[in-house]
Scaffold this motif. Structure first.
Motif, PDB file in Angstrom:
ATOM      1  N   ILE A   1       1.860  11.600   7.403  1.00 56.80           N
ATOM      2  CA  ILE A   1       3.023  10.796   7.797  1.00 56.80           C
ATOM      3  C   ILE A   1       3.174   9.637   6.813  1.00 56.80           C
ATOM      4  CG2 ILE A   1       4.005   9.335   9.613  1.00 56.80           C
ATOM      5  CD1 ILE A   1       2.217  11.009  11.593  1.00 56.80           C
ATOM      6  N   PRO A   2       4.328   9.485   6.158  1.00 54.53           N
ATOM      7  CA  PRO A   2       4.503   8.360   5.233  1.00 54.53           C
ATOM      8  C   PRO A   2       4.235   7.027   5.936  1.00 54.53           C
ATOM      9  CG  PRO A   2       6.292   9.937   4.962  1.00 54.53           C
ATOM     10  CD  PRO A   2       5.517  10.372   6.183  1.00 54.53           C
ATOM     11  N   ALA A   3       3.479   6.148   5.288  1.00 58.21           N
ATOM     12  CA  ALA A   3       3.090   4.888   5.902  1.00 58.21           C
ATOM     13  C   ALA A   3       2.866   3.845   4.820  1.00 58.21           C
ATOM     14  CB  ALA A   3       1.827   5.061   6.742  1.00 58.21           C
ATOM     15  N   THR A   4       2.931   2.586   5.231  1.00 55.96           N
ATOM     16  CA  THR A   4       2.689   1.496   4.298  1.00 55.96           C
ATOM     17  C   THR A   4       2.203   0.277   5.051  1.00 55.96           C
ATOM     18  OG1 THR A   4       3.618   0.318   2.388  1.00 55.96           O
ATOM     19  CG2 THR A   4       5.006   0.470   4.346  1.00 55.96           C
ATOM     20  N   GLY A   5       1.673  -0.689   4.291  1.00 52.91           N
ATOM     21  CA  GLY A   5       1.238  -1.977   4.809  1.00 52.91           C
ATOM     22  C   GLY A   5       1.301  -2.990   3.684  1.00 52.91           C
TER      23      GLY A   5
ATOM     24  N   HIS B   1       0.832  -1.197   0.000  1.00 56.64           N
ATOM     25  CA  HIS B   1       0.000   0.000   0.000  1.00 56.64           C
ATOM     26  C   HIS B   1       0.869   1.251   0.000  1.00 56.64           C
ATOM     27  CE1 HIS B   1      -3.316  -2.642   0.503  1.00 56.64           C
ATOM     28  NE2 HIS B   1      -2.951  -3.040   1.706  1.00 56.64           N
ATOM     29  N   ALA B   2       0.468   2.241  -0.793  1.00 54.85           N
ATOM     30  CA  ALA B   2       1.195   3.507  -0.941  1.00 54.85           C
ATOM     31  C   ALA B   2       2.626   3.268  -1.418  1.00 54.85           C
ATOM     32  CB  ALA B   2       1.185   4.298   0.366  1.00 54.85           C
ATOM     33  N   LEU B   3       2.807   2.280  -2.245  1.00 48.37           N
ATOM     34  CA  LEU B   3       4.139   1.892  -2.705  1.00 48.37           C
ATOM     35  C   LEU B   3       4.863   3.020  -3.425  1.00 48.37           C
ATOM     36  CD1 LEU B   3       6.303  -0.291  -3.284  1.00 48.37           C
ATOM     37  CD2 LEU B   3       4.949  -0.951  -5.284  1.00 48.37           C
ATOM     38  N   ASP B   4       4.155   3.755  -4.275  1.00 46.76           N
ATOM     39  CA  ASP B   4       4.793   4.786  -5.095  1.00 46.76           C
ATOM     40  C   ASP B   4       4.598   6.196  -4.551  1.00 46.76           C
ATOM     41  OD1 ASP B   4       5.712   2.892  -6.869  1.00 46.76           O
ATOM     42  OD2 ASP B   4       4.015   3.093  -8.245  1.00 46.76           O
ATOM     43  N   ASP B   5       4.153   6.313  -3.322  1.00 47.07           N
ATOM     44  CA  ASP B   5       3.813   7.633  -2.788  1.00 47.07           C
ATOM     45  C   ASP B   5       4.875   8.258  -1.909  1.00 47.07           C
ATOM     46  OD1 ASP B   5       0.852   8.200  -3.571  1.00 47.07           O
ATOM     47  OD2 ASP B   5       0.903   6.088  -3.013  1.00 47.07           O
ATOM     48  N   SER B   6       5.821   7.473  -1.433  1.00 45.95           N
ATOM     49  CA  SER B   6       6.874   8.034  -0.590  1.00 45.95           C
ATOM     50  C   SER B   6       8.154   7.244  -0.785  1.00 45.95           C
ATOM     51  CB  SER B   6       6.470   8.008   0.889  1.00 45.95           C
ATOM     52  OG  SER B   6       6.610   6.711   1.430  1.00 45.95           O
TER      53      SER B   6
ATOM     54  N   LEU C   1      -6.294   0.371   1.126  1.00 48.73           N
ATOM     55  CA  LEU C   1      -5.418   1.431   1.624  1.00 48.73           C
ATOM     56  C   LEU C   1      -6.043   2.168   2.796  1.00 48.73           C
ATOM     57  CD1 LEU C   1      -2.928   3.319   1.381  1.00 48.73           C
ATOM     58  CD2 LEU C   1      -4.260   4.657  -0.272  1.00 48.73           C
ATOM     59  N   ARG C   2      -7.356   2.384   2.733  1.00 48.04           N
ATOM     60  CA  ARG C   2      -8.042   3.181   3.744  1.00 48.04           C
ATOM     61  C   ARG C   2      -8.694   2.341   4.841  1.00 48.04           C
ATOM     62  NH1 ARG C   2      -7.904   5.670  -1.026  1.00 48.04           N
ATOM     63  NH2 ARG C   2      -7.778   7.939  -1.132  1.00 48.04           N
ATOM     64  N   ARG C   3      -8.477   1.051   4.823  1.00 45.20           N
ATOM     65  CA  ARG C   3      -9.170   0.173   5.757  1.00 45.20           C
ATOM     66  C   ARG C   3      -8.275  -0.405   6.837  1.00 45.20           C
ATOM     67  NH1 ARG C   3     -12.242  -3.923   1.866  1.00 45.20           N
ATOM     68  NH2 ARG C   3     -12.258  -5.123   3.811  1.00 45.20           N
ATOM     69  N   ALA C   4      -7.056   0.068   6.959  1.00 38.89           N
ATOM     70  CA  ALA C   4      -6.153  -0.431   7.992  1.00 38.89           C
ATOM     71  C   ALA C   4      -5.448   0.751   8.658  1.00 38.89           C
ATOM     72  CB  ALA C   4      -5.140  -1.416   7.403  1.00 38.89           C
ATOM     73  N   ASP C   5      -4.776   0.486   9.767  1.00 37.24           N
ATOM     74  CA  ASP C   5      -4.287   1.561  10.635  1.00 37.24           C
ATOM     75  C   ASP C   5      -3.243   2.464   9.993  1.00 37.24           C
ATOM     76  OD1 ASP C   5      -5.836   1.218  13.003  1.00 37.24           O
ATOM     77  OD2 ASP C   5      -4.657  -0.541  13.534  1.00 37.24           O
ATOM     78  N   HIS C   6      -2.577   2.018   8.948  1.00 33.60           N
ATOM     79  CA  HIS C   6      -1.640   2.932   8.285  1.00 33.60           C
ATOM     80  C   HIS C   6      -2.347   4.171   7.747  1.00 33.60           C
ATOM     81  CE1 HIS C   6      -2.576  -0.295   5.226  1.00 33.60           C
ATOM     82  NE2 HIS C   6      -3.112   0.780   4.660  1.00 33.60           N
ATOM     83  N   TRP C   7      -3.654   4.040   7.435  1.00 29.12           N
ATOM     84  CA  TRP C   7      -4.392   5.163   6.873  1.00 29.12           C
ATOM     85  C   TRP C   7      -4.484   6.334   7.847  1.00 29.12           C
ATOM     86  CZ3 TRP C   7      -5.267   7.309   2.568  1.00 29.12           C
ATOM     87  CH2 TRP C   7      -6.302   8.225   2.385  1.00 29.12           C
TER      88      TRP C   7
END
Length: 526
Positions: free
Chosen positions: A444-448, A398-403, A431-437
């Motif tokens: 804050i940059p985050a991934t899962g 998730h958010a692989l190409d965003d940070s 992407l929006r259904r787990a705590d990294h969201w």
């Protein structure tokens, strides 16, 4: 909470953790241990920790329950034994907060359309809210996809909408907003059988919501909001001259749907149980070794809560939540134990969040009330239902190409012989259904991660089967099929990734073209 009171509560929770092994020996109903199946010592230790958190004695770790308190106490005990320092409120391991818990009970509730009764949790399930009506007798209308410009006059009516979940037609929020704005008394969403990527499963575990005690009631929260089992559609629209199978076929294909009134009125008498509960995030910190990086915390997270007891499936009413997400709280424990107080360059905050299954409540609360300065949180790596049930050759990230965090994931994965990919099923909105969201929303940059597959393979078959049978079901327990080499490979990837991020010269940064952060390229202010 006053310090003395909090210390007392902390002592009580840690006492529960000390008492837990005796409780287990005295009367748990957990399956025989599977440790003999595992040859790798580290994977065996991880699964042993998973067994402890997923044991029947933890009662599914429902938010605000005694079982969750026992699990939280055990996690705090393990963090302490591993050499972490408390990072909760007032020097404790716990960040506690209060929640309104609202439940519609089958006993005392009755729902019908005309003369046709609807079974709560089987034919229909409700999303209770503080402002919803508990008695309702109103006409019904089927309004297709419920687009605002095609809704028509629905004042004083209960509106049945087709629950399209793919791109191109109405979203859930658009349907709710349109019905509320048009004066509808209730919104019943017909679950989309055409959404085979993650079909709605019946029975529902329960009809329940939890919200922070200070959360305002939205306008939509004053409507009755429910979901209808497609198998009940024929009975609900009987007498209209419409064909339920044809409506489901048209809706599954996204084709135009008819609009029509129903002859039967929607009648509901609902019994609500309301209470206020307290639940806790468990927080521990591994201090960093580089003074220049002391204000760049890496947060490692997984959610401790599960569903607890719910509607039985195949005679089992205990939703253990083994892979969702006891196993990955256990992985946090395992990493802390492996480090045993030896820090990385950056400080690392270990977070076992509560309330994820009720709407990311614990992570939202932490981000809103961080126990370290929010501007000092450099990144988040979140673990949620990773699912080592087939060989690990690729990961959906998730958010692989965003940070630049995603760039580090690519490098570490390549070294560990893992292919990474963007989410191939964005319509599921993972992407929006787990705590990294919660961290992403704060800038804050985050991934899962989720185990990935190639279409048409045995891996995809196992992936789909897990969603059909185990996901949010009692069958997500300690007896489910596991691939131990895949578990070992992912755990090692996680260890390597944490080291790469925590020891890097530069903190993760958003990429300028990412649409995710509130202000691209910046982190949230305190």
């Amino acid at each position: 909470m006053k310090t003395a009171t909090l210390k007392t509560a902390t002592f009580f929770m840690l006492s529960l953790a000390t008492a837990w092994p005796a409780m287990t020996l005295a009367g748990a109903h957990s399956p025989t241990s599977r440790l003999h199946e595992i040859s790798d010592p580290d994977t065996r230790a991880w699964w042993q920790a998973t067994q402890a958190l997923s044991d029947d004695a933890m009662e599914g770790r429902d938010t605000g329950s005694p079982g969750h308190d026992r699990a939280a106490a055990l996690v705090a005990k393990r963090f302490a034994e591993a050499g972490l320092r408390p990072a909760g409120d007032d020097g404790s391991w716990f960040q506690r907060f209060r929640l309104n818990d609202l439940r519609v009970t089958p006993k005392g509730s009755r729902i019908a359309v005309g003369k046709t009764p609807l079974r709560l949790l089987y034919d229909i399930t409700l999303r209770p809210s503080a402002g919803m009506p508990t008695r309702l007798d109103a006409p019904m209308v089927f309004a297709g996809y419920c687009a605002a410009d095609a809704l028509g006059d629905v004042r004083g009516k209960v509106v049945l909408c087709y629950g399209w979940r793919r791109a191109g037609l109405t979203t859930s929020a658009q349907r709710s907003g349109a019905v509320e704005a048009a004066g509808g008394l209730g919104l019943i969403t017909l679950a989309d059988p055409g959404f085979t990527l993650e079909p709605t499963r019946w029975p529902a575990a329960y009809a329940r919501t939890m919200t922070p005690v200070d959360a305002p009631t939205s306008a939509a929260g004053r409507m009755l909001v429910a979901t209808l089992n497609p198998q009940a559609l024929a009975a609900v629209i009987a007498g209209t001259g419409q064909d339920a199978k044809q409506i489901l076929a048209l809706g599954s294909a996204g084709k135009p749907l008819p609009r029509f009134d129903l002859p039967g009125r929607f009648e509901a008498q609902l019994h609500l149980e309301q209470r206020v509960v307290t639940s806790a995030n468990v927080l521990g910190v591994l201090p960093g070794t580089d003074p220049k990086l002391r204000d760049q915390y890496l947060v490692l997270s997984a959610h401790l809560d599960g569903y607890g007891h719910g509607e039985p499936v195949d005679g089992d009413d205990l939703y253990n939540g083994t892979l969702d997400d006891a196993a990955y709280v256990a992985l946090l424990e395992r990493l802390a134990t492996r480090r045993h107080g030896k820090g990385y360059r950056r400080p690392v905050l270990f977070a076992a969040f509560t309330g994820e299954e009720k709407g990311l409540l614990g992570s939202r609360y932490f981000v809103a009330h961080p126990t370290v300065p929010r501007r000092a949180i450099a990144a988040n790596i979140n673990l949620d239902q990773v699912r080592p049930i087939f060989p690990l050759t690729r990961l959906t990230v998730h958010a692989l190409d965003d940070s630049t965090l995603g760039d580090t994931v690519r490098k570490v994965a390549a070294r560990d012989d893992i292919v990474v990919q963007l989410d191939p099923e964005p319509e599921r909105n993972l992407l929006r259904r787990a705590d990294h969201w919660s961290f992403v929303q704060a800038g804050i940059p985050a991934t899962g991660f989720v185990f990935g597959y190639q279409p048409g393979t045995d891996a995809e078959k196992r992936y789909r089967h897990w969603y059909d049978v185990q996901y949010h079901r009692p069958q997500d327990d300690l007896t489910q099929p596991m691939n131990w080499p895949a578990a070992r490979k992912f755990n090692r990837f996680f260890y390597h990734l944490v080291a790469a991020v925590a020891d890097a010269d530069a903190a993760p940064q958003w990429k300028p073209d990412s649409p995710l952060p509130p202000r691209a390229g910046t982190r949230a202010s305190p």
